[in-house]
Write a protein that holds these residues in place. Structure first.
Motif, PDB file in Angstrom:
ATOM      1  N   GLN A  33      -5.170   4.460  -1.760  1.00 22.68           N
ATOM      2  CA  GLN A  33      -4.666   3.596  -0.704  1.00 22.68           C
ATOM      3  C   GLN A  33      -5.844   3.119   0.127  1.00 22.68           C
ATOM      4  N   GLU A  34      -5.851   1.839   0.394  1.00 20.29           N
ATOM      5  CA  GLU A  34      -6.827   1.238   1.283  1.00 20.29           C
ATOM      6  C   GLU A  34      -6.077   0.816   2.540  1.00 20.29           C
ATOM      7  N   PRO A  35      -6.771   0.358   3.566  1.00 20.24           N
ATOM      8  CA  PRO A  35      -6.057   0.001   4.803  1.00 20.24           C
ATOM      9  C   PRO A  35      -4.916  -1.003   4.614  1.00 20.24           C
ATOM     10  N   TYR A  36      -5.105  -1.974   3.719  1.00 21.44           N
ATOM     11  CA  TYR A  36      -4.075  -3.003   3.551  1.00 21.44           C
ATOM     12  C   TYR A  36      -3.655  -3.197   2.098  1.00 21.44           C
ATOM     13  N   ALA A  37      -3.953  -2.248   1.250  1.00 17.65           N
ATOM     14  CA  ALA A  37      -3.616  -2.404  -0.167  1.00 17.65           C
ATOM     15  C   ALA A  37      -3.588  -1.052  -0.855  1.00 17.65           C
ATOM     16  N   ARG A  69       0.795  -1.235   0.000  1.00 13.67           N
ATOM     17  CA  ARG A  69       0.000   0.000   0.000  1.00 13.67           C
ATOM     18  C   ARG A  69       0.823   1.277   0.000  1.00 13.67           C
ATOM     19  N   ASP A  70       2.052   1.234   0.456  1.00  8.26           N
ATOM     20  CA  ASP A  70       2.840   2.466   0.563  1.00  8.26           C
ATOM     21  C   ASP A  70       3.735   2.739  -0.646  1.00  8.26           C
ATOM     22  N   ARG A  71       3.802   1.826  -1.568  1.00  8.13           N
ATOM     23  CA  ARG A  71       4.615   2.016  -2.777  1.00  8.13           C
ATOM     24  C   ARG A  71       3.690   2.473  -3.898  1.00  8.13           C
TER      25      ARG A  71
END
Length: 141
Positions: free
Chosen positions: A115-119, A82-84
Motif C-alpha cells: 500500500q502506498e499513500p494513494y494507491a 489502496r484499501d482493496r
C-alpha cells in the motif's frame, strides 16, 4: 543500473490488450523473449485485468511498471483503490473467474502487494535465465 518502462492505461477492459502490447514491446527491447516473455505477459494480463475489474475508483488509471535489474525482472501494477487488497480466491470448478492470482503465484518466483499513500501495487518478480543475464559476446572477440 536498472532499466525501467512505465505506462498508464485507463481503467477499462478494452485497454488490457494495450497493456500486453506495451509489455511485450519492452521485453523484446531488453531481449527477453520466448517462454519468459510469455510468462510475464500472462502474469501482467492477470494483474492488469484484476486492477481494471476490482478497482472501485471511477475514471482511474492503472500504472504498469517493468524493471529489469540484473537477473531480476519486476512487474508492478498499481491502482488508486489502496484499501482493496488482493488475495488468492478458492475458485470452484464451475466459476469462470477468480484464478488470476493463483496463476501469478505459479508463474512468478514471488508475488505480493504494498500500500502506498494513494494507491496499492501488486507485484511479481521473475528471475532471468543465465543466458539472459550476460550479454552475448561473439566468439571472435
Amino acid at each position: 543500473m536498472p532499466q525501467t518502462e512505465t505506462f498508464r492505461i485507463p481503467k477499462r477492459r478494452r485497454h488490457v490488450p494495450t497493456a500486453r502490447q506495451h509489455i511485450r514491446k519492452a521485453l523484446a527491447a531488453w531481449a527477453i523473449t520466448d517462454e519468459l516473455a510469455d510468462t510475464v505477459v500472462l502474469s501482467a494480463n492477470e494483474l492488469v485485468t484484476n486492477a481494471v475489474t476490482h478497482c472501485r475508483t471511477s475514471d482511474a488509471q492503472i500504472k504498469v511498471t517493468l524493471t529489469l535489474d540484473g537477473p531480476e525482472l519486476l512487474l508492478e501494477v498499481c491502482d488508486p483503490d489502496r484499501d482493496r487488497l488482493p488475495h488468492i480466491h478458492d475458485s470452484g470448478p464451475d466459476e469462470e473467474g477468480g484464478r488470476g492470482l493463483a496463476l501469478v503465484e505459479e508463474l512468478a518466483d514471488i508475488w505480493g502487494h504494498r500500500q502506498e499513500p494513494y494507491a496499492k501495487c501488486v507485484w511479481a518478480r521473475f528471475t532471468l535465465t543465465e543466458t539472459l543475464e550476460r550479454p552475448h559476446v561473439p566468439a571472435a572477440l
